[in-house]
Design an enzyme around this catalytic site. Sequence first.
Site, PDB file in Angstrom:
ATOM      1  N   ASP A 187      -4.650   0.476  -2.573  1.00 41.62           N
ATOM      2  CA  ASP A 187      -4.599   1.618  -1.655  1.00 41.62           C
ATOM      3  C   ASP A 187      -3.518   2.607  -2.069  1.00 41.62           C
ATOM      4  OD1 ASP A 187      -6.767   0.726  -0.271  1.00 41.62           O
ATOM      5  OD2 ASP A 187      -5.723   0.332   1.611  1.00 41.62           O
ATOM      6  N   ASP A 195       0.828  -1.208   0.000  1.00 43.10           N
ATOM      7  CA  ASP A 195       0.000   0.000   0.000  1.00 43.10           C
ATOM      8  C   ASP A 195       0.866   1.263   0.000  1.00 43.10           C
ATOM      9  OD1 ASP A 195      -1.428  -2.267   0.774  1.00 43.10           O
ATOM     10  OD2 ASP A 195      -2.838  -1.128   1.984  1.00 43.10           O
ATOM     11  N   HIS A 249      -2.891  -4.272   2.681  1.00 40.53           N
ATOM     12  CA  HIS A 249      -4.044  -3.958   3.527  1.00 40.53           C
ATOM     13  C   HIS A 249      -3.831  -4.051   5.037  1.00 40.53           C
ATOM     14  CE1 HIS A 249      -8.219  -3.423   4.652  1.00 40.53           C
ATOM     15  NE2 HIS A 249      -8.273  -4.607   5.226  1.00 40.53           N
ATOM     16  N   HIS A 306      -0.591   4.686  -0.263  1.00 41.23           N
ATOM     17  CA  HIS A 306      -1.322   5.677   0.537  1.00 41.23           C
ATOM     18  C   HIS A 306      -0.812   7.101   0.365  1.00 41.23           C
ATOM     19  CE1 HIS A 306      -4.358   3.423   2.626  1.00 41.23           C
ATOM     20  NE2 HIS A 306      -3.493   2.526   3.078  1.00 41.23           N
ATOM     21  N   ARG A 340      -4.427   9.379   3.468  1.00 39.90           N
ATOM     22  CA  ARG A 340      -3.418   9.457   4.536  1.00 39.90           C
ATOM     23  C   ARG A 340      -2.195  10.265   4.144  1.00 39.90           C
ATOM     24  NH1 ARG A 340      -4.613   3.365   6.323  1.00 39.90           N
ATOM     25  NH2 ARG A 340      -6.549   3.831   7.425  1.00 39.90           N
ATOM     26  N   ASN A 376      -9.508  -1.120  -0.720  1.00 39.72           N
ATOM     27  CA  ASN A 376     -10.766  -0.603  -0.178  1.00 39.72           C
ATOM     28  C   ASN A 376     -10.818   0.927  -0.243  1.00 39.72           C
ATOM     29  OD1 ASN A 376      -8.704  -0.946   1.891  1.00 39.72           O
ATOM     30  ND2 ASN A 376     -10.233  -0.339   3.406  1.00 39.72           N
ATOM     31  N   HIS A 377      -9.672   1.591  -0.070  1.00 45.91           N
ATOM     32  CA  HIS A 377      -9.647   3.048  -0.177  1.00 45.91           C
ATOM     33  C   HIS A 377      -9.905   3.495  -1.613  1.00 45.91           C
ATOM     34  CE1 HIS A 377      -8.017   4.316   3.859  1.00 45.91           C
ATOM     35  NE2 HIS A 377      -7.828   3.003   3.904  1.00 45.91           N
ATOM     36  N   LYS A 409     -19.916  -3.940   1.406  1.00 43.97           N
ATOM     37  CA  LYS A 409     -18.560  -4.037   1.963  1.00 43.97           C
ATOM     38  C   LYS A 409     -17.922  -5.303   1.402  1.00 43.97           C
ATOM     39  CE  LYS A 409     -15.912  -4.338   6.252  1.00 43.97           C
ATOM     40  NZ  LYS A 409     -15.965  -4.545   7.723  1.00 43.97           N
TER      41      LYS A 409
END
Length: 314
Positions: free
Chosen positions: A52, A18, A270, A20, A56, A85-86, A242
């Site tokens: 992701d 990830d 994740h 981010h 953040r 998921n992000h 979800k």
Amino acid sequence: MADPISAPKPRVICGIGDIHGFVDKLENLWSNLEITIGPSDFSTTLIIFLGDYCDRGPDTQKVIDFLISLPKKYPNQTHVFLCGNHDLAFAAFLGVLPSPPDGSRFSDTWKEYEMNEEREGWYKGEGYENMHLQGRRWAGRMVGFNHVKKTEYKGSIYDAGPTFESYGVPHGSADLMKAVPKEHKKFLADLVWVHEEDNVYIETEKGLQNCKLIAVHAGLEKGKSVEEQLNYLKSKDTRIPKVEALSGRKNVWNIPEELTKIPTIVISGHHSKVHIEDFRLIIDEGGGFEIKPVAAILLPSKKLVRDTDKLATF
């Protein structure tokens, strides 16, 4: 089991954890990967980004610019961009998710979780009326301390504030829908929920082993048919409010038992940690924390490479 003498040199495969929104970490990691793998093999490596890319960190827009540029800069590499998921939630807010296959409305995804709407501060601005649940959660308002992450919330339960700001708009503003370039929307729309690869080699105590590989952001659920899971992941079934394979925790940690009958590598990000056990690979050392590195794993060697590695360039 592969014959170590007669078997051809296995292709290098790289799984990148990830990111981010930290473009500097991504750029440093990319340079370290090229040095570690070597220019010749690097030019034909299969690169699997585990999802992701946003939230953040401060540079989501620059991260996506970097990723979009790769196929042209490295035409002989293969690039797989998994949906995290992000990323799914970002895409949901922008309205670029595929429509539910049964013709239902995205607002139908709210029902199961409506009791959390006030606590999670779901988005109620322009366009919310038929927005997928995760888009509303992503752009919602959440303040205070996240006791799971042990950090302050950055705008929403997804910490999406920095993503809005990277495109020059305040958190929660519908102006983001216009500010995100078309090529970024297409990138998010095209993200795959799962990737399968045959003839992947991995080093074991008994030598190189030829396996199947399944890459998915969080993992595959235990106790559910793998075929059923792969089918809805491949079809990107947005009726699901979800998606556990993208957002689950304990229920997706281990490899489903049915996959142990045929050697199968399951690789994910994740989980905010690195976990390497037999054929289960979890590569997310950064977790979106500024002080932690972004990591990648190389196959067949299972060697870890980090953005913080100090590698000689001569």
